[in-house]
Design an enzyme around this catalytic site. Structure first.
Site, PDB file in Angstrom:
ATOM      1  N   GLU A   1      -0.199  -7.349   2.707  1.00 60.73           N
ATOM      2  CA  GLU A   1       0.747  -6.566   1.910  1.00 60.73           C
ATOM      3  C   GLU A   1       1.343  -5.423   2.738  1.00 60.73           C
ATOM      4  O   GLU A   1       2.526  -5.090   2.590  1.00 60.73           O
ATOM      5  CB  GLU A   1       0.060  -6.031   0.656  1.00 60.73           C
ATOM      6  CG  GLU A   1      -0.260  -7.144  -0.340  1.00 60.73           C
ATOM      7  CD  GLU A   1      -1.009  -6.649  -1.559  1.00 60.73           C
ATOM      8  OE1 GLU A   1      -0.456  -6.718  -2.663  1.00 60.73           O
ATOM      9  OE2 GLU A   1      -2.161  -6.185  -1.403  1.00 60.73           O
TER      10      GLU A   1
ATOM     11  N   GLU B   1      -6.783 -12.764  -3.103  1.00 68.68           N
ATOM     12  CA  GLU B   1      -7.292 -11.968  -4.221  1.00 68.68           C
ATOM     13  C   GLU B   1      -7.715 -12.790  -5.433  1.00 68.68           C
ATOM     14  O   GLU B   1      -8.657 -12.405  -6.148  1.00 68.68           O
ATOM     15  CB  GLU B   1      -6.243 -10.932  -4.647  1.00 68.68           C
ATOM     16  CG  GLU B   1      -6.118  -9.734  -3.718  1.00 68.68           C
ATOM     17  CD  GLU B   1      -5.148  -9.952  -2.578  1.00 68.68           C
ATOM     18  OE1 GLU B   1      -4.766  -8.980  -1.924  1.00 68.68           O
ATOM     19  OE2 GLU B   1      -4.776 -11.126  -2.330  1.00 68.68           O
TER      20      GLU B   1
END
Length: 260
Positions: A114, A134
């Site tokens: 990210e 995730e």
């Protein structure tokens, strides 16, 4: 200028800023690392740098993710605060005038990916491993990953990556358009710095406004985006840098831009 925090180094030379993640061994993006990154970004944006390279000092990873040890204690409220803090810092990196080039090698996972997605340009080594795992933890990417990834690779590919948690090699990431270049092992920083040098040699006002036109235009209908481009172009008319660029072109010499 050369400055070192506990987990991050900053070197500024020749109008290029190099940010080095150095939270060994895997550059886990703990709260302390994020707070330092926030300060480093402030330093960069207060300087006269024209391009930034973000790299890692770790042999194993660019950044292997967030600090998972903090997750069991999260409440809904503290979870929101956690991801909003990361978003704010990553957004600040994205919104700076100087383009940020990310040199990717090794593990680049979760919050680490990210962070790379928040950069303007990504250069990955062939054997890098990129992914957003995730969902395997029962959560989803919270630092902008679902949104920035889908804008780069399209919603279908983003769903494949996020929902399955698969890891991509540097080559696969390039083929998916997640990164802009794939290079041999050991070459990401070199290539990133060479690109930063090219960008730093151009008119800094022109680079900054071209970045605005591209970034903001993506979310606008084409006619409005075209109008944005016109406004950015108009801001450069009559600047000293425009005069210098045109004169240098006529005189067949390298321009000396001042950012005015």
């Amino acid at each position: 200028m050369d400055k070192q925090w506990q987990f991050i180094g900053l070197d500024i030379a020749d109008m290029i800023g190099v940010i080095t993640l150095d939270h060994q061994p895997l550059n886990v993006l703990s709260d302390a690392v994020l707070e330092e990154l926030d300060k480093v970004i402030d330093e960069i944006q207060a300087s006269d740098v024209r391009a930034v390279v973000l790299r890692s000092a770790s042999d194993k990873a660019f950044a292997a993710g967030a600090d998972i040890s903090q997750f069991p204690q999260l409440t809904k409220m503290s979870g929101i605060e956690l991801v909003e803090k990361g978003k704010r810092i990553f957004d600040k990196l994205t919104e700076g005038k100087a383009p940020v080039i990310c040199a990717i090698h090794g593990l680049t996972l979760g919050a680490g990916l990210e962070l790379a997605l928040a950069c303007d340009i990504r250069i990955a080594e062939e054997q890098a491993k990129l992914g957003l795992p995730e969902t395997g933890l029962g959560i989803l990417p919270g630092y902008g990953g679902t949104q920035r990834l889908s804008r780069l690779v399209g919603p279908g590919k983003a769903k494949e990556i996020v929902l399955s948690g698969i890891w991509l090699s540097g080559r696969e990431a390039y083929e998916a358009k997640l990164v802009e270049r794939v290079v041999p092992v050991g070459q990401a920083f070199k290539e990133a710095h060479e690109l930063a040098e090219k960008i730093a040699s151009k008119g800094p006002l022109a680079v900054a406004l071209a970045k605005v036109a591209i970034d903001e235009g993506l979310d606008l209908p084409l006619p409005e985006a075209q109008s944005l481009e016109t406004r950015m172009f108009a801001k450069l008319i009559g600047t000293s840098d425009m005069a210098e660029g045109v004169q240098a072109f006529s005189e067949k010499r390298k321009p000396d831009f001042t950012g005015n």
